[in-house]
Each structure stands twice: as structure tokens, then as C-alpha cells.
Design a protein around this motif. Sequence first.
Motif, mmCIF file in Angstrom:
data_model
loop_
_atom_site.group_PDB
_atom_site.id
_atom_site.type_symbol
_atom_site.label_atom_id
_atom_site.label_comp_id
_atom_site.label_asym_id
_atom_site.label_seq_id
_atom_site.Cartn_x
_atom_site.Cartn_y
_atom_site.Cartn_z
ATOM 1 N N ALA A 184 51.932 33.713 35.029
ATOM 2 C CA ALA A 184 50.844 34.347 34.280
ATOM 3 C C ALA A 184 51.397 35.108 33.078
ATOM 4 O O ALA A 184 50.816 35.067 31.982
ATOM 5 C CB ALA A 184 50.066 35.290 35.193
ATOM 6 N N VAL A 189 48.802 35.910 29.885
ATOM 7 C CA VAL A 189 47.603 36.501 30.502
ATOM 8 C C VAL A 189 47.560 37.986 30.173
ATOM 9 O O VAL A 189 48.533 38.722 30.365
ATOM 10 C CB VAL A 189 47.621 36.282 32.029
ATOM 11 N N SER A 193 42.052 40.951 31.938
ATOM 12 C CA SER A 193 41.348 39.675 31.881
ATOM 13 C C SER A 193 40.959 39.232 33.285
ATOM 14 O O SER A 193 41.528 39.688 34.274
ATOM 15 C CB SER A 193 42.239 38.616 31.234
ATOM 16 N N GLU A 195 41.651 36.525 34.857
ATOM 17 C CA GLU A 195 42.799 35.938 35.563
ATOM 18 C C GLU A 195 43.739 37.028 36.060
ATOM 19 O O GLU A 195 44.248 36.965 37.185
ATOM 20 C CB GLU A 195 43.548 34.970 34.649
ATOM 21 N N ARG A 198 42.246 38.732 39.042
ATOM 22 C CA ARG A 198 42.370 37.913 40.253
ATOM 23 C C ARG A 198 43.761 38.070 40.867
ATOM 24 O O ARG A 198 43.912 38.067 42.094
ATOM 25 C CB ARG A 198 42.070 36.443 39.940
ATOM 26 N N LEU A 199 44.761 38.196 40.018
ATOM 27 C CA LEU A 199 46.120 38.424 40.522
ATOM 28 C C LEU A 199 46.210 39.767 41.254
ATOM 29 O O LEU A 199 46.890 39.873 42.294
ATOM 30 C CB LEU A 199 47.129 38.396 39.372
ATOM 31 N N ARG A 202 44.684 39.284 44.583
ATOM 32 C CA ARG A 202 45.580 38.485 45.418
ATOM 33 C C ARG A 202 46.728 39.348 45.931
ATOM 34 O O ARG A 202 47.144 39.215 47.087
ATOM 35 C CB ARG A 202 46.118 37.298 44.621
#
Length: 267
Positions: A184, A189, A193, A195, A198-199, A202
Amino acid sequence: MPDATDADGLTVGQVSTHLGVTVRALHHWDEIGLARPSLRTAAGYRLYTAGDLERLHRIVVYREIGLGLDRIRAILDDSTADVPGALRAQRAQIAERIERLQQLGAGLDRMIDAHERGLLLTVEQQAAIFGPEWNPDWPAQARQRYGDSTQWMQYAERSASRAPEEWQAIADAVAGFDRALGDAMDAGVAPGSPEANRLVERHREVFASYFPLTRQMQVCLGRTFETDPGFAAHYDGIRAGLATWFRRVIDASARAHSIDPDTATWQ
């Protein structure tokens, strides 16, 4: 009930002391007709004869091995009762309880060991699962530093029930996440953002294998990842500058959830 003198038998109190049972129990057995004293003094005190004591001895033994009072009554009063069969059945139940208690004891041993050691893996297993960079002294150092915390307790109790295969799955998940972080960052990234967020989610899911991680706690970890030499070396070894980038990603996500990274505390 025949009259008698005190010399003809034992009082309730004397029997209680002699057999190691409570006076209350003796009164109850008398009331339900399980073991009644055969004599009574002129003053109205009940006395137990030698025959009464023999019955009481059997009641105490049968109760000690777990038989209920109704089952005891049937054994004592029914001349056709299969006493050996009843005792064998009770012995089988006791054997099952012993096995269960032994399993509980083994589980407690593992729990104690996990609280004291953190990982219930040999040094060889740790190296095989976590890789050559893993230091087997780290769990002991973590316990010394965090052993009084709720999170250490949660971590230890998870550890107590985990097999090497489960630790391998966790190690694989962590390694996969680390690769995703590096990819990423390479892809540009931006913190904040979708994305990047989401990391962050996670990361919380992966980290929950150790203990539940709140967003504020995650912010504190992000700081540690950047400033602690060991953690910084780990992330910067994946990609140069990754520790700082990861901290920025966590902070941006925290702000989106109304958390000020500058004031976040471990809670």
C-alpha cells in the motif's frame, strides 16, 4: 420408642462428634425416617444404640461416595437391593468425575503457565513459526513489562488454549498484513483514504488474536511502532519509512472516528 438411661446410648451431640456429621443432618435423617434413634430418656432426649450407629456409619460412607439419600434408603431397607451393582455404578460416575477433574487440572496448569510465560511453545517451535528474527526472550520481557495489565491476562488466556498450528495461522496473518502495508505504501495509498482505513481495520482484526484492540489503544500502538527501536526496525525493514507511514494511517483513521491522536490514551 423405649425409655432408657443415658448409659444405654449416645446423644445426638455425641453421635455428631463421633461420626463427624452435623446435628442438623442427624435431625434431618431422623425426620425423614432414614436413621432414627431407637431410645429416648425419661427427660425426652433421643439416644442412638449400637445398631443405630452401624446404620449411621453406612449412611455416612454411602453419602461420602456421592449416593443420594433416597438411593441410600433403598440400599439399607431393601433386602433384595443389588448393593454391589449400585456401588459399581457409583464408582463409574466417580471415575468420570476424576477424569474431568484431571482435565480441569491440566487446563489450570496451562493457564498458570501461560500467565507466567506468555507462549506455551518451545524455543524451536517459536523459531519455526515466527521466523529467524524472533527472540524467544520477548515473551518474558513482555510479561515483566505488562504482566499486571488486563491485556496480558487476555493474551495469556488465549495463549493457554492455542496449539502450534493456531500460532502458525496467526503468524501467517501478521506476515500477510505486513506485506499488504508495504504494498500500500509503494502504491501511494494516502492516509485517510478508504483503502488506508481498511488496512487499519484489518490491523485491529489481526491484532485481536492477542487481545481486543480499541481505536485509542491502536493509536498508542502506532506511536510505539514509530518510536520504539525494535518495532521501528521491523516496519522500516519491510519498507523504509513504513513505521511513520503506518502511524499516520492509524492517526487519520482515528480522526475519522472523532479521536484526537495527540490525546489518545491506552483505554
